[in-house]
Design a protein around this motif. Structure first.
Motif, PDB file in Angstrom:
ATOM      1  N   CYS A   1      51.840  17.329 -54.003  1.00 17.01           N
ATOM      2  CA  CYS A   1      53.305  17.925 -53.883  1.00 17.01           C
ATOM      3  C   CYS A   1      53.336  19.425 -55.203  1.00 17.01           C
ATOM      4  O   CYS A   1      54.114  20.226 -55.375  1.00 17.01           O
TER       5      CYS A   1
ATOM      6  N   LEU B   1      52.287  16.434 -45.975  1.00 14.58           N
ATOM      7  CA  LEU B   1      53.396  16.536 -45.923  1.00 14.58           C
ATOM      8  C   LEU B   1      54.527  16.630 -47.752  1.00 14.58           C
ATOM      9  O   LEU B   1      54.648  15.590 -48.064  1.00 14.58           O
ATOM     10  N   CYS B   2      53.201  17.695 -48.196  1.00 17.38           N
ATOM     11  CA  CYS B   2      53.385  17.503 -49.512  1.00 17.38           C
ATOM     12  C   CYS B   2      54.973  18.163 -49.511  1.00 17.38           C
ATOM     13  O   CYS B   2      54.946  18.214 -50.916  1.00 17.38           O
ATOM     14  N   ASP B   3      55.505  18.607 -48.923  1.00 16.62           N
ATOM     15  CA  ASP B   3      57.066  19.818 -48.929  1.00 16.62           C
ATOM     16  C   ASP B   3      57.412  21.082 -49.365  1.00 16.62           C
ATOM     17  O   ASP B   3      58.154  21.159 -50.333  1.00 16.62           O
ATOM     18  N   ARG B   4      55.807  21.436 -49.725  1.00 13.30           N
ATOM     19  CA  ARG B   4      55.615  22.737 -50.567  1.00 13.30           C
ATOM     20  C   ARG B   4      56.099  23.732 -49.365  1.00 13.30           C
ATOM     21  O   ARG B   4      56.873  24.701 -50.182  1.00 13.30           O
TER      22      ARG B   4
ATOM     23  N   THR C   1      57.631  24.074 -47.052  1.00 16.66           N
ATOM     24  CA  THR C   1      59.466  23.593 -46.519  1.00 16.66           C
ATOM     25  C   THR C   1      60.565  24.215 -47.397  1.00 16.66           C
ATOM     26  O   THR C   1      61.367  25.184 -47.656  1.00 16.66           O
ATOM     27  N   ARG C   2      59.844  23.358 -49.428  1.00 19.59           N
ATOM     28  CA  ARG C   2      60.292  23.688 -50.399  1.00 19.59           C
ATOM     29  C   ARG C   2      60.902  25.260 -50.021  1.00 19.59           C
ATOM     30  O   ARG C   2      61.159  25.829 -50.653  1.00 19.59           O
TER      31      ARG C   2
ATOM     32  N   HIS D   1      61.099  22.962 -41.225  1.00 18.08           N
ATOM     33  CA  HIS D   1      61.931  21.542 -42.051  1.00 18.08           C
ATOM     34  C   HIS D   1      60.534  20.583 -42.063  1.00 18.08           C
ATOM     35  O   HIS D   1      59.980  20.375 -40.645  1.00 18.08           O
ATOM     36  N   PHE D   2      60.979  19.351 -42.563  1.00 16.12           N
ATOM     37  CA  PHE D   2      60.176  18.466 -42.139  1.00 16.12           C
ATOM     38  C   PHE D   2      61.503  17.734 -40.607  1.00 16.12           C
ATOM     39  O   PHE D   2      62.937  17.826 -40.380  1.00 16.12           O
TER      40      PHE D   2
ATOM     41  N   THR E   1      56.937  11.952 -38.929  1.00 17.28           N
ATOM     42  CA  THR E   1      56.896  13.444 -39.657  1.00 17.28           C
ATOM     43  C   THR E   1      56.764  14.494 -39.693  1.00 17.28           C
ATOM     44  O   THR E   1      55.332  14.248 -40.229  1.00 17.28           O
TER      45      THR E   1
ATOM     46  N   VAL F   1      55.974  18.441 -40.589  1.00 16.85           N
ATOM     47  CA  VAL F   1      56.585  20.136 -39.981  1.00 16.85           C
ATOM     48  C   VAL F   1      56.780  21.000 -38.718  1.00 16.85           C
ATOM     49  O   VAL F   1      55.664  20.552 -38.293  1.00 16.85           O
TER      50      VAL F   1
ATOM     51  N   LYS G   1      58.853   9.769 -47.583  1.00 17.26           N
ATOM     52  CA  LYS G   1      58.743  10.757 -48.723  1.00 17.26           C
ATOM     53  C   LYS G   1      56.850  10.445 -49.276  1.00 17.26           C
ATOM     54  O   LYS G   1      56.063  11.557 -49.219  1.00 17.26           O
TER      55      LYS G   1
END
Ligand SMILES: Cc1cc2nc3c(=O)[nH]c(=O)nc-3n(C[C@H](O)[C@H](O)[C@H](O)COP(=O)(O)O)c2cc1C
Ligand code: SF4
Ligand code: FES
Lengths: 830, 202, 462
Positions: A50, A167-170, A172-173, A185-186, A193, A195, C361
């Protein structure tokens, strides 16, 4: 006088930093440095997913856990969120560390499809790599994996395979934090969850391709690249994007002599690894069937037919020799070329041919005096923490998207205050510190008011508060940078020059960045492809070795060249990768010029409207096929590199110039790139100690600074009052996706070009009694009325009407008239 | 279709005004949307995005995190049976199975007449009264299977006016009377409250 | 005074003998009204507060050693002291009560909302702030109604809002409510949720709410019961408060005792003075195990707590004793299980809760809890494999590196591992899923083995 300078050369380190122990060895970290970065600098790679050094850490994949002891016993800590503190003891190899990392990896893999053989990422996938390096080998997970519909398109350019997502949020971030387009978005919670986008809302972002590059697995893939190559077939070369004047660093990837991918390279000085989708996917154009691959000449029946090089070159020499006076030759273009090719053509035309009617800008740029003469800022200096940036120009997101990202970051995270003096609200939206959206013609007046501190009352729509906030920022002792560009093609550059005069008067320490759109336009101006200058911004009177025939009097710019063609005072028109028929704002003037002009010579990579009218066409090699140099808006030198063989009989532009010179019995004085560079180094002030491969200049390349022996002459001019109460001032600007040649030639990009509408403030539209979205009649002065769709848009100031240039739909050039300082139009309900 | 109606837009504005940042009102506003339509429609999410100044994707990102928000039509009565540990020990799972049989649906399903949606849920803070359930989040305690059947027939016959339709939460809302509000502190504001400064200095 | 009777509204409370600090009005039918509150000393503490200096009020709370009642048991007065001198600052009341077995905050909110409101004002005053958010769990509409009504009445009566009780002090309390997510009870997730986001916890450090909380401003998050104690403490003083409970844990707690006991219910109990045995068997409390069965195990502090067994029955309700013994008192939720209980099934049910409630998370929690659930479900469904028991423990160790806290088992010579567990995650939700697994396997491994042996060795279908 110009000089090279390396603004990044770090001040000698007096503070040795924060002492800490890494696997038993003492090191020093920088103040506030994250453990993961400090470890990397000391050669210890901590696996992670992430964490991305250009985004706020979120610490959620837990892959980077390492054992850390800060004096209260060792415990697992995410190294991506932990700043090194004095005497911290870190063990990245201990049993608890490796056990935690193995555990995370095993858990990431339980739901991951092992479809590496058919995955675009296979072979260059951190998950795959980590699994080999640290993984348990065999899965203990015997249950059913998570299932989703296989790749779904989330935009025209990007596919998403949710089964592969970790789901590393890269992505989306990136979308929300970096690009400011939180459209992915998640969704859902926990193990469910995913994306995704909002139903029926595409991930339409100019920056969508970055998510593909930073996705640590193959969950996000670029449509243009899908299945185009396998990583082990790829070869890679670093280069510089020539899409716009930011000069983003890129890596060109090819397979079997075809460009198949461009990725951003993390250059501290410029793009930080990010690219706009245009910079990323434009390579598709190289393969376009529209490429020119052989010389063409017009035969007796008027058709362009293939010919041999030496015949075509011979005709070019004749066309250049025919006019009685070099002032009867006009040359348009050159921003597409490398610095070396620009020099070669400048030397051919100016140095050997005394031609000064040369202009690399097509009526949408800034006076060369400003570009060459204003003290330059760098992107870093503009974005330095606590700085002030005055944007006197266009929406950077549309014109220079990677510069926009840098500035956006500076505003969001580094306390930079932006004063917007643009003809309409830009993409910086509410993040600006002060917003002044002067009506065209009043830009100078606003700047003058800021300089004089006459900010007690509102001017037009700019309130006293906004004005005085802007004034305070402008004269503050914070570092001030003015980003200068062409926010409105329907407002003359004199007005901008006048505004610059006021701003300089207000803050003599202010530095400037000229936000010009065309690729290597700064190189072109520096090399003399602009009227009135020899290379290195030297006056025509300067004596340059080997430029024996240099022009004696200042020539014409593009508008002047086109006008003299119309007047019959121009015989030969040379196009250096330029298409004035579609690209010059006043297309009526361009069309008339092509009607009247004698011979048209085009050196280009694509068949365009203008090339179609040429008598001789010389096919050039393009970006990705040639070696050379790029000069970005900071004056920074970056190499451009060939990755693939240029097709057919195409040649590098500088070779074409050399050939023309030789055929004309002259000699440019170089036959290799190395000789050409020596010529530049010897004759162009500022380039004498340039290392063309950037060695010796730090990672980011040298900056040719604009320290000149002369100052631009700037005069403050009076505002232009509106013609009458019913007219609306025209604002014409550019969007990222327009009907530019390259965009249309790139298969995946041409669909991005939208339809132009005319937009007007809600107040004006109400006053005109035209419902938003309806057609209305629009006329300039006494000209013919056109029927166009008019929309309400609160970003347009009251009293103005906005149309983007060169899109489908409403044609802005219908309303543009060369030579007018501003243009008033009249809109009436049908 | 199914954006917030006028009255709800007004209510939404009142709610938004109680927060330092508009986005903070998002969850309460999603409840308003759910109350209006019985579930959260796509159009309502787009409308809320406009109201609080974010993108629809962000609205969905938040909404989909919380299990009370439904994105498809639900039964008029949402019957949530707790099977968590305290209830499990005293027959929560058996009660759920009984409900499945009685209503002819599985958890997550809705009866054909649109009256009931059944859910198998986590602890609902009534553990001492196990087994328990909620109908539209109103608690029912210590139910045996007969009690359950009675409850269902009461709901069918409309003799439970105390239970509003699915989507409606509290029947009483907070309304701060005009002039009574102290003033919500915006995060951009600096300095301590005057009364605090005054009282801390002497 | 009535004893041992249920009050019909908002069931569960048992009005037995003993001191009443937070439940003193529970006996009244109209306990939630402003009239009842005012006629029984309501808002007296607040009025007294308004005549004091903020620092004095904070000092009283600190002196009272009011341990947080939300689970972690951290002293409120000490936590308040962590706020840097930065404004604005916020108070957020945690009324998200969702921990399995926990049932007290809902009672406090439904039955005596004015007591809570009064507590909020006292806290806001002491902390020098004027914006308080009262976050009530989404699935509690009755609590929301009662608080809304109480706030409306209190605002109208000048007890909240501008110029409270005619003084210069102005404080707003905003009722906020959630929408179903256990994790939002965790304080940083609560803050995210209050910002309109997905309720995903923030890493502490750097995001300690007292310094960087709501909108990155200093924020105190306190549990409903913690704040409900404040009116009594201010009215009666710290010294009187410390008369009750133990020295380390003064005052009382509302305990929800559920499961296999004769008289489950919510009891107000002095801390550190009563043992689990007395709670389960005493006549003033639950009166014995249901059907006079044998006790098999009990959860002493909510679903997140490792299990206790007979050997721990004589421990006092004292956080300082329970932690070293391998578990926690947590949120005042005790679940009693008799010998008829299927340990594997109970274990699965608690694990399933955490799998369903993981925010997603952190990888170990997101993937690990659902894997644990799948393995346990498979064992129960008759597809267990011998290696699954160790696999369960190892997956658990990926979320919470071993050794995991457990109670001592004298018969097998095993010692207690003290609370809290280690974690590879940001918050303790994931590690909590390991509690039932470690507790059950360590004590009842033969039950797992029996389930596995009883089935065809086919393994799972997938
Ligand atoms: C997963 C998780 C769930 C929690 N749930 C709650 C809850 O429902 N209510 C509560 O007051 N505290 C809960 N907490 C504890 C809070 O994080 C926080 O410690 C507490 O609200 C502080 O209040 P106190 O100091 O007054 O106890 C939870 C913690 C965790 C890790
Ligand atoms: S799609 Fe890729 S970048 Fe986005 S969250 Fe998933 S793994 Fe990360
Ligand atoms: S890289 Fe640190 S938690 Fe993901």
């Amino acid at each position: 006088m110009t000089a090279t300078e390396n603004p990044e050369s770090a001040s000698p380190e007096t503070n040795p930093g924060v002492p800490f122990t890494l696997n038993g060895v003492e090191f020093h970290a920088n103040d506030g440095e994250l453990l993961i970065d400090a470890a990397k600098r000391h050669g210890v790679h901590i696996p992670h997913f992430c964490y991305h050094p250009r985004m706020t850490p979120v610490g959620m994949c837990r892959m980077c856990l390492v054992e850390v002891d800060t004096g209260r016993g060792a415990g697992l800590q995410p190294s991506c969120m932990l700043p090194v503190t004095p005497n911290m003891k870190v063990n990245t190899e201990s049993e608890p560390t490796t056990k935690a990392q193995d555990g995370v990896l095993e858990l990431l893999l339980i739901n991951h499809p092992l479809d590496c053989p058919v995955c675009d990422k296979g072979g260059e996938c951190p998950l795959q790599d980590n699994a080999y390096a640290f993984g348990p080998g065999e899965s203990r997970f015997v249950e059913e994996k998570r299932h989703y519909e296989k790749p779904i398109p989330i935009s025209d350019l990007v596919y998403l395979d949710r089964e592969r997502c970790i789901l590393c949020d890269r992505c989306t971030r990136f979308a929300s934090e970096v690009a400011g387009d939180p459209l992915i978005h998640f969704i859902g919670r926990g193990a469910q969850t995913e994306v995704n986008t909002f139903p029926e809302h595409e991930f339409s972002s100019y920056f969508s391709g970055n998510t593909v590059q930073i996705c640590p697995v193959g969950a996000l893939t670029a449509k243009p690249y899908r299945f185009a190559a396998r990583p082990w077939d790829l070869s890679e070369t670093e280069s510089t994007s020539m899409v716009d004047s930011t000069g983003a660093r890129v890596a060109l990837h090819s397979s079997q002599d075809r460009l198949v991918r461009i990725q951003g390279v993390d250059s501290d000085a410029t793009n930080w690894g990010w690219l706009s989708d245009k910079e990323r996917f434009i390579y598709e154009a190289t393969d376009s069937p529209e490429r020119l691959t052989e010389p063409l000449v017009r035969d007796g029946s008027g058709d362009a037919v293939p010919t041999r090089w030496n015949n075509a070159v011979k005709q070019v020499v004749e066309a250049l020799a025919r006019p009685s006076d070099p002032r009867r030759i006009g040359v348009i273009g050159g921003a597409r070329l490398t610095l070396e090719s620009q020099y070669a053509w400048a030397k051919l035309l100016k140095g050997l041919g005394a031609v000064d009617n040369i202009d690399a800008q097509l009526g949408d740029g800034l006076p060369a005096e400003l570009v060459l003469g204003l003290p330059k800022a760098t992107i870093d200096s503009a974005c330095q923490p606590g700085g002030v940036v005055v944007l006197l120009g266009p929406d950077l997101k549309e014109e220079l998207p990677t510069l926009y990202l840098r500035l956006r970051h500076a505003i969001q995270f580094d306390g930079v205050s932006l004063v917007e003096i643009s003809p309409r609200v830009t993409s910086f939206g509410d993040t600006v510190a002060a917003r002044l959206n002067p009506l065209p013609g009043a830009t100078g007046q606003i700047a003058k008011a800021l300089a004089d501190g006459m900010v007690g009352t509102s001017i037009g729509r700019s309130s006293a508060e906004e004005l005085s906030a802007a004034h305070k920022l402008l004269i503050s002792d914070r570092p001030v940078t003015v980003i200068l560009g062409r926010g409105n093609l329907a407002e003359s550059t004199d007005i901008i020059a006048s505004a610059v005069a006021s701003l300089r008067r207000a803050n003599p320490n202010a530095k400037f960045l000229t936000a010009l759109r065309r690729g290597n336009v700064h190189g072109a101006l520096e090399m003399g492809l602009t009227p009135g200058y020899l290379p290195g911004a030297q006056p025509l009177s300067a004596a340059v070795d080997g430029w024996d025939m240099a022009p004696r009097s200042r020539g014409l710019d593009t508008a002047g060249i086109l006008k003299s063609a119309v007047n019959g005072t121009l015989d030969t028109l040379v196009l250096l990768g330029a298409d004035p028929l579609t690209d010059f704002p006043d297309s009526k003037l361009a069309a008339a010029a092509f009607e009247r002009v004698g011979t048209v010579i085009s050196v280009d990579t694509f068949m365009t409207a203008s090339t179609g009218r040429a008598d001789v066409v010389l096919p050039a090699a393009m970006f990705g096929e040639v070696d050379g140099t790029f000069l970005n808006l900071e004056g920074r030198i970056s190499p451009v590199q060939a990755k693939v063989t240029s097709p057919g009989q195409t040649r590098a532009d500088w070779m074409i110039a050399a050939e023309v010179a030789a055929a004309a019995g002259g000699d440019l004085g170089f036959t290799t790139l190395a000789e050409l560079r020596s010529d530049i180094a010897a004759n162009v002030p500022g380039f004498s100690d340039v290392h063309w491969d950037r060695t010796g200049h730090g990672a980011d390349g040298p900056v040719i600074t604009g320290i000149r022996s002369w100052e631009p002459t700037l005069t403050e001019t009076a505002p232009i009052p509106p013609a009458d109460d019913y007219g609306l001032r025209l604002v014409v600007d550019r969007k990222l996706w327009d009907n530019g040649t390259m965009t249309l030639a790139a298969a995946s990009l041409k669909g991005q070009v939208g339809d132009a509408v005319m937009s007007v403030s809600p107040a004006d539209l109400a006053r005109l009694r035209i419902p938003s979205g309806n057609e209305a009649s629009v006329a300039v002065g006494g000209g013919d009325a056109r029927t166009v769709v008019v929309m309400s848009d609160p970003r347009v100031p009251v009293g103005a009407a906005h149309v983007p240039f060169h899109l489908n739909g409403v044609d802005a050039s219908d309303f543009l008239v060369t030579g007018q300082p501003v243009i008033d139009i009249r809109i009436q309900a049908l | 279709m199914s954006r917030l109606n006028e009255a709800n837009v007004e209510l939404a504005q009142e709610i938004i005004a109680r927060y330092p940042r508009r986005k903070s009102a998002l969850i309460p506003l999603l409840h308003v949307a759910q109350e209006q339509n019985g579930y959260v429609t796509t159009a309502a999410m787009e409308h809320l995005a406009e109201l609080v100044g974010i993108t629809p994707a962000e609205v969905l990102g938040t909404a989909s995190f919380y299990e009370m928000f439904k994105f498809e039509p639900q039964g008029k009565y949402m019957v949530n049976i707790c099977t968590n540990i305290s209830c499990q020990l005293l027959g929560g799972e058996e009660l759920l199975h009984h409900a499945e049989k009685t209503l002819g649906i599985r958890p997550g399903g809705t009866t054909d007449d649109g009256l009931f949606t059944l859910e198998d849920v986590e602890c609902m803070a009534a553990c001492t009264e196990a087994p328990c359930l909620q109908v539209n989040y109103r608690h029912e305690y210590r139910l045996d299977h007969d009690d359950f059947d009675t409850l269902i027939s009461e709901l069918r016959s409309g003799s439970r006016p105390d239970i509003p339709d699915h989507g409606t939460l509290g029947l009483v809302r907070q309304h701060i009377p005009d002039g009574r509000m102290a003033g919500i502190d915006s995060p951009e504001k600096t300095g301590s409250p005057e009364w605090f400064t005054a009282r801390s200095s002497n | 005074m009535a004893t041992n009777t249920y009050v019909p509204h908002a069931a569960g409370y048992v009005d037995n003998e003993g001191v009443k600090i937070v439940s003193s009005r529970f006996q009244y039918e109209d306990s939630y009204t402003l009239e009842r509150s005012l006629s029984t000393g309501g808002y007296e503490g607040m009025k007294k507060t308004l005549r004091m200096q903020p620092a004095e009020v904070a000092a009283v709370v600190k002196d009272a050693v009011l341990l947080g009642r939300g689970g972690a048991g951290f002293p409120a007065g000490v936590k308040w002291g962590f706020m840097p001198p930065v404004w604005p600052r916020y108070l957020v009341v945690n009324g998200d009560e969702s921990e399995p077995g926990t049932y007290k905050d809902r009672l406090l909110m439904e039955r005596d909302p004015h007591q809570l409101i009064e507590g909020c004002i006292i806290a806001c005053f002491a902390l020098g702030l004027n914006t308080c958010f009262l976050y009530v769990r989404g699935e509690m509409p009755v609590a929301q109604e009662r608080i809304a009504e109480a706030l409306n009445d209190a605002y109208a009566a000048g007890l909240v809002g501008k110029n409270i009780d005619g003084t210069d002090v102005s404080i707003d309390i905003v009722l906020h409510w959630g929408a179903g997510a256990y994790i939002v009870g965790e304080e940083t997730a609560l803050i995210e949720s209050l910002e309109g986001n997905r309720g995903m916890p923030r890493l502490k450090p750097p995001f300690f709410p007292a310094a960087k909380g709501l909108y990155m401003k200093p924020t105190i998050v306190n549990n409903v019961e913690t704040l409900a104690n404040l009116p009594w403490i201010i009215t009666n003083g710290a010294a009187n408060f410390k008369e009750y409970g133990s020295e380390k844990s003064p005052g009382t707690r509302l305990l929800a005792i559920s499961g296999h006991v004769k008289r489950p219910g919510v009891y107000e109990v002095e801390q550190g003075r009563v043992s689990f045995r007395e709670l389960f068997y005493g006549h003033n409390f639950c009166g014995g195990i249901k059907d006079d069965n044998d006790l098999k195990m009990f959860i002493p502090g909510g679903g997140s707590a490792p299990w206790f067994f007979e050997e721990q029955l004589d421990l006092l309700l004292e956080a300082g004793d329970v932690g070293p013994a391998g578990s926690m008192l947590g949120s005042g939720a005790i679940v009693v299980m008799d010998h008829t209980t299927d340990a594997v099934k109970a274990c699965l049910r608690v694990v399933r809760f955490f799998a369903r409630e993981s925010c997603g998370k952190c990888t170990p929690c997101r993937e690990g809890t659902s894997w644990e659930e799948k393995i346990l479900q498979r064992i129960l469904d008759g597809h267990g494999r011998p290696e699954d028991i160790d696999l369960l423990l190892e997956v658990g160790a990926n979320i919470s590196p071993s050794p995991y806290p457990v109670a001592a088992a004298p018969e097998s010579g095993l010692e207690a591992v003290p609370f809290p567990p280690k974690q590879t995650t940001i918050c303790p939700l994931g590690p909590s899923s390991v509690a039932p697994i470690t507790s059950a396997i360590r004590r009842f491994r033969p039950e797992f083995e029996a389930k596995i042996a009883a089935v065809s060795p086919v393994g799972a279908g997938a």
